[in-house]
Design a protein around this motif. Structure first.
Motif, PDB file in Angstrom:
ATOM      1  N   UNK A 297      17.146 -64.929 -12.366  1.00 21.71           N
ATOM      2  CA  UNK A 297      18.401 -65.390 -11.779  1.00 21.71           C
ATOM      3  C   UNK A 297      18.156 -66.499 -10.755  1.00 21.71           C
ATOM      4  N   UNK A 298      18.986 -67.512 -10.817  1.00 23.97           N
ATOM      5  CA  UNK A 298      19.008 -68.560  -9.796  1.00 23.97           C
ATOM      6  C   UNK A 298      20.154 -68.200  -8.859  1.00 23.97           C
ATOM      7  N   UNK A 299      19.786 -67.803  -7.659  1.00 20.94           N
ATOM      8  CA  UNK A 299      20.737 -67.114  -6.795  1.00 20.94           C
ATOM      9  C   UNK A 299      21.088 -67.893  -5.533  1.00 20.94           C
ATOM     10  N   UNK A 300      22.284 -67.603  -5.049  1.00 20.44           N
ATOM     11  CA  UNK A 300      22.738 -68.029  -3.729  1.00 20.44           C
ATOM     12  C   UNK A 300      22.799 -66.767  -2.890  1.00 20.44           C
ATOM     13  N   UNK A 301      22.058 -66.737  -1.789  1.00 18.82           N
ATOM     14  CA  UNK A 301      21.985 -65.519  -0.986  1.00 18.82           C
ATOM     15  C   UNK A 301      22.308 -65.839   0.468  1.00 18.82           C
ATOM     16  N   UNK A 302      23.293 -65.114   0.998  1.00 15.68           N
ATOM     17  CA  UNK A 302      23.638 -65.210   2.403  1.00 15.68           C
ATOM     18  C   UNK A 302      23.124 -63.989   3.144  1.00 15.68           C
ATOM     19  N   UNK A 303      22.562 -64.206   4.327  1.00 16.25           N
ATOM     20  CA  UNK A 303      21.939 -63.112   5.070  1.00 16.25           C
ATOM     21  C   UNK A 303      22.555 -63.007   6.458  1.00 16.25           C
ATOM     22  N   UNK A 304      23.024 -61.816   6.772  1.00 19.04           N
ATOM     23  CA  UNK A 304      23.595 -61.526   8.092  1.00 19.04           C
ATOM     24  C   UNK A 304      22.460 -61.277   9.072  1.00 19.04           C
ATOM     25  N   UNK A 305      22.412 -62.103  10.105  1.00 20.62           N
ATOM     26  CA  UNK A 305      21.356 -61.999  11.099  1.00 20.62           C
ATOM     27  C   UNK A 305      21.730 -60.984  12.184  1.00 20.62           C
ATOM     28  N   UNK A 306      20.729 -60.578  12.957  1.00 23.15           N
ATOM     29  CA  UNK A 306      20.983 -59.587  14.005  1.00 23.15           C
ATOM     30  C   UNK A 306      21.929 -60.116  15.079  1.00 23.15           C
ATOM     31  N   UNK A 307      22.006 -61.446  15.216  1.00 22.60           N
ATOM     32  CA  UNK A 307      22.924 -62.023  16.211  1.00 22.60           C
ATOM     33  C   UNK A 307      24.335 -62.215  15.657  1.00 22.60           C
ATOM     34  N   UNK A 308      24.564 -61.774  14.406  1.00 22.41           N
ATOM     35  CA  UNK A 308      25.893 -61.845  13.814  1.00 22.41           C
ATOM     36  C   UNK A 308      26.146 -63.068  12.958  1.00 22.41           C
ATOM     37  N   UNK A 309      25.266 -64.076  13.021  1.00 20.53           N
ATOM     38  CA  UNK A 309      25.460 -65.269  12.196  1.00 20.53           C
ATOM     39  C   UNK A 309      25.156 -64.966  10.736  1.00 20.53           C
ATOM     40  N   UNK A 310      25.681 -65.792   9.861  1.00 23.17           N
ATOM     41  CA  UNK A 310      25.508 -65.593   8.413  1.00 23.17           C
ATOM     42  C   UNK A 310      24.906 -66.866   7.833  1.00 23.17           C
ATOM     43  N   UNK A 311      23.617 -66.809   7.542  1.00 23.72           N
ATOM     44  CA  UNK A 311      22.888 -67.961   7.056  1.00 23.72           C
ATOM     45  C   UNK A 311      22.499 -67.738   5.601  1.00 23.72           C
ATOM     46  N   UNK A 312      22.344 -68.818   4.860  1.00 27.79           N
ATOM     47  CA  UNK A 312      22.023 -68.652   3.448  1.00 27.79           C
ATOM     48  C   UNK A 312      21.222 -69.793   2.881  1.00 27.79           C
ATOM     49  N   UNK A 313      20.815 -69.584   1.613  1.00 24.57           N
ATOM     50  CA  UNK A 313      20.021 -70.589   0.933  1.00 24.57           C
ATOM     51  C   UNK A 313      19.993 -70.259  -0.556  1.00 24.57           C
ATOM     52  N   UNK A 314      19.223 -71.046  -1.292  1.00 24.26           N
ATOM     53  CA  UNK A 314      19.028 -70.801  -2.721  1.00 24.26           C
ATOM     54  C   UNK A 314      17.713 -70.056  -2.929  1.00 24.26           C
ATOM     55  N   UNK A 315      17.676 -69.216  -3.970  1.00 29.59           N
ATOM     56  CA  UNK A 315      16.508 -68.376  -4.236  1.00 29.59           C
ATOM     57  C   UNK A 315      16.278 -68.284  -5.743  1.00 29.59           C
ATOM     58  N   UNK A 316      15.029 -68.362  -6.154  1.00 31.95           N
ATOM     59  CA  UNK A 316      14.642 -68.056  -7.524  1.00 31.95           C
ATOM     60  C   UNK A 316      14.135 -66.624  -7.569  1.00 31.95           C
ATOM     61  N   UNK A 317      14.789 -65.765  -8.324  1.00 30.72           N
ATOM     62  CA  UNK A 317      14.353 -64.372  -8.442  1.00 30.72           C
ATOM     63  C   UNK A 317      13.375 -64.303  -9.616  1.00 30.72           C
ATOM     64  N   UNK A 318      12.094 -64.295  -9.301  1.00 27.94           N
ATOM     65  CA  UNK A 318      11.060 -64.323 -10.339  1.00 27.94           C
ATOM     66  C   UNK A 318      10.474 -62.938 -10.567  1.00 27.94           C
ATOM     67  N   UNK A 319       9.643 -62.847 -11.592  1.00 30.13           N
ATOM     68  CA  UNK A 319       8.999 -61.580 -11.919  1.00 30.13           C
ATOM     69  C   UNK A 319       8.026 -61.120 -10.838  1.00 30.13           C
ATOM     70  N   UNK A 320       7.609 -62.044  -9.968  1.00 31.60           N
ATOM     71  CA  UNK A 320       6.666 -61.674  -8.920  1.00 31.60           C
ATOM     72  C   UNK A 320       7.292 -60.759  -7.881  1.00 31.60           C
ATOM     73  N   UNK A 321       8.614 -60.751  -7.822  1.00 30.43           N
ATOM     74  CA  UNK A 321       9.294 -59.840  -6.907  1.00 30.43           C
ATOM     75  C   UNK A 321       8.973 -58.395  -7.269  1.00 30.43           C
TER      76      UNK A 321
END
Length: 235
Positions: free
Chosen positions: A98-122
């Protein structure tokens, strides 16, 4: 008709009917999220109520150039957490590839994101970290809708001309734990593992492959018939 043929006919009919029911069944989006999709001129919307609560709104803006606009939203109630959505342009609807867009909620409450390649190495324990993806993505926004307490991913995706938008694999997921920009493994429940679909982006019609497999497994457990040609996809 012989007894063995009757068993085959009966079990096969159940399987086909199961696929049909999965194809036409979908939950309506909540009114608040539907309002957000309409405000962005998105025409289709689905809510995965019994999977992990993710809502998905979208529109194929141009079927000639395959311009896809999406809005994905979910509640992230834990201190940290993440929301992911993506496309798998391979033959199977699964996490790996999957070629993914992932947003991550930080401990300070902000919501940051980026693109991710979900490979078999995971699968072997490698970290899932931001990487460029092959999809051409623009207007990528990671935000929060305070009035409904949803975190959202918004993007415009220019799909390759070779993609069949009437049968494409899309994947979504939520998790409760993240460190920095690294999402950690999601909960190990059926709600989370059953988060892939083959979908027709023009109509919203879809088939949940995992639900079909669970039904087939129930058929086997009752001794009706084993469909040896059914492919099991591991993610």
């Amino acid at each position: 008709m012989s007894p063995s043929c009757l068993v085959f006919f009966f079990s096969n009919s159940i399987f086909v009917l199961s696929l049909f029911s999965l194809t036409i069944h979908a939950h309506r989006c909540t009114q608040d999220f539907l309002f957000e999709t309409h405000s962005r001129n998105l025409t289709l919307c689905k809510r995965y109520k019994h999977r992990n609560g993710v809502e998905f709104g979208w529109k194929v803006e141009n079927t000639t150039t395959n311009i896809l606009k999406v809005l994905v939203g979910a509640r992230l109630d834990s201190k940290t957490g993440w929301l992911a959505w993506g496309l798998n342009l391979g033959p199977e609807p699964r996490m790996v590839g999957t070629q993914a867009l992932i947003g991550i909620k930080q401990t300070n409450g902000s919501f940051l994101g980026n693109t991710y390649n979900v490979t078999q190495y995971i699968k072997i324990g490698c970290n899932l970290l931001p990487t460029p993806i092959d999809l051409n993505v623009s207007n990528l926004i990671f935000g929060r809708l305070g009035h409904i307490q949803y975190h959202t991913i918004e993007a415009t995706i220019y799909l390759p001309q070779t993609v069949n938008i009437s049968r494409i694999n899309h994947v979504w997921q939520v998790g409760k734990v993240a460190i920095g920009m690294e999402p950690k493994i999601h909960e190990k429940t059926i709600r989370n593992y059953d988060s892939t679909e083959i979908i027709d982006l023009q109509t919203g019609t879809s088939i949940s492959i995992r639900s079909a497999r669970r039904h087939q497994a129930r058929v086997v457990s009752h001794g009706l018939y084993f469909f040896s040609n059914l492919t099991y996809i591991h993610t």
